[in-house]
Design a protein around this motif. Sequence first.
Motif, PDB file in Angstrom:
ATOM      1  N   MET A   1       0.827  -1.195   0.000  1.00 21.48           N
ATOM      2  CA  MET A   1       0.000   0.000   0.000  1.00 21.48           C
ATOM      3  C   MET A   1       0.865   1.250   0.000  1.00 21.48           C
ATOM      4  O   MET A   1       1.848   1.338   0.719  1.00 21.48           O
ATOM      5  CB  MET A   1      -0.908   0.019   1.220  1.00 21.48           C
ATOM      6  N   GLY A   2       0.448   2.190  -0.775  1.00 24.29           N
ATOM      7  CA  GLY A   2       1.149   3.459  -0.824  1.00 24.29           C
ATOM      8  C   GLY A   2       0.484   4.475   0.082  1.00 24.29           C
ATOM      9  O   GLY A   2      -0.544   4.223   0.700  1.00 24.29           O
ATOM     10  N   THR A   3       1.072   5.615   0.139  1.00 22.66           N
ATOM     11  CA  THR A   3       0.561   6.678   0.995  1.00 22.66           C
ATOM     12  C   THR A   3      -0.829   7.121   0.581  1.00 22.66           C
ATOM     13  O   THR A   3      -1.688   7.374   1.434  1.00 22.66           O
ATOM     14  CB  THR A   3       1.524   7.876   0.947  1.00 22.66           C
ATOM     15  N   VAL A   4      -1.076   7.190  -0.711  1.00 20.52           N
ATOM     16  CA  VAL A   4      -2.383   7.643  -1.200  1.00 20.52           C
ATOM     17  C   VAL A   4      -3.482   6.692  -0.750  1.00 20.52           C
ATOM     18  O   VAL A   4      -4.550   7.128  -0.288  1.00 20.52           O
ATOM     19  CB  VAL A   4      -2.362   7.769  -2.737  1.00 20.52           C
ATOM     20  N   GLU A   5      -3.225   5.392  -0.830  1.00 20.76           N
ATOM     21  CA  GLU A   5      -4.232   4.423  -0.417  1.00 20.76           C
ATOM     22  C   GLU A   5      -4.529   4.531   1.073  1.00 20.76           C
ATOM     23  O   GLU A   5      -5.685   4.479   1.495  1.00 20.76           O
ATOM     24  CB  GLU A   5      -3.780   2.991  -0.747  1.00 20.76           C
ATOM     25  N   ILE A   6      -3.497   4.706   1.877  1.00 25.80           N
ATOM     26  CA  ILE A   6      -3.695   4.827   3.318  1.00 25.80           C
ATOM     27  C   ILE A   6      -4.486   6.086   3.650  1.00 25.80           C
ATOM     28  O   ILE A   6      -5.396   6.071   4.480  1.00 25.80           O
ATOM     29  CB  ILE A   6      -2.334   4.823   4.048  1.00 25.80           C
ATOM     30  N   ILE A   7      -4.168   7.189   2.982  1.00 22.01           N
ATOM     31  CA  ILE A   7      -4.901   8.438   3.219  1.00 22.01           C
ATOM     32  C   ILE A   7      -6.367   8.278   2.823  1.00 22.01           C
ATOM     33  O   ILE A   7      -7.262   8.744   3.539  1.00 22.01           O
ATOM     34  CB  ILE A   7      -4.238   9.607   2.464  1.00 22.01           C
ATOM     35  N   LEU A   8      -6.639   7.616   1.706  1.00 15.98           N
ATOM     36  CA  LEU A   8      -8.027   7.401   1.291  1.00 15.98           C
ATOM     37  C   LEU A   8      -8.791   6.554   2.304  1.00 15.98           C
ATOM     38  O   LEU A   8      -9.960   6.833   2.605  1.00 15.98           O
ATOM     39  CB  LEU A   8      -8.069   6.743  -0.091  1.00 15.98           C
ATOM     40  N   ILE A   9      -8.156   5.532   2.836  1.00 11.74           N
ATOM     41  CA  ILE A   9      -8.802   4.695   3.846  1.00 11.74           C
ATOM     42  C   ILE A   9      -9.114   5.521   5.088  1.00 11.74           C
ATOM     43  O   ILE A   9     -10.219   5.427   5.651  1.00 11.74           O
ATOM     44  CB  ILE A   9      -7.915   3.482   4.194  1.00 11.74           C
ATOM     45  N   ILE A  10      -8.184   6.344   5.514  1.00  7.95           N
ATOM     46  CA  ILE A  10      -8.407   7.187   6.689  1.00  7.95           C
ATOM     47  C   ILE A  10      -9.544   8.165   6.442  1.00  7.95           C
ATOM     48  O   ILE A  10     -10.401   8.379   7.309  1.00  7.95           O
ATOM     49  CB  ILE A  10      -7.107   7.922   7.086  1.00  7.95           C
ATOM     50  N   VAL A  11      -9.591   8.767   5.251  1.00  7.97           N
ATOM     51  CA  VAL A  11     -10.659   9.716   4.923  1.00  7.97           C
ATOM     52  C   VAL A  11     -12.021   9.026   4.958  1.00  7.97           C
ATOM     53  O   VAL A  11     -12.996   9.575   5.496  1.00  7.97           O
ATOM     54  CB  VAL A  11     -10.398  10.366   3.543  1.00  7.97           C
TER      55      VAL A  11
END
Length: 58
Positions: free
Chosen positions: A17-27
Amino acid sequence: MRELKKYKQFLQEEDGMGTVEIILIIVVLVGLVIIFKDQITKIVQTIFAKISNQTNKI
């Protein structure tokens, strides 16, 4: 030399997982919490009330 080549390949891999995917999950999770805030609060209050009542019985 061969080990150095394997190390370079390891660093260039883009699996996981990249940073973008983690940020989307958090959002998405934050959005769900905001939407269901009242229901979550009621559930937590009910759980803590039951815990308090049952600890008083012990």
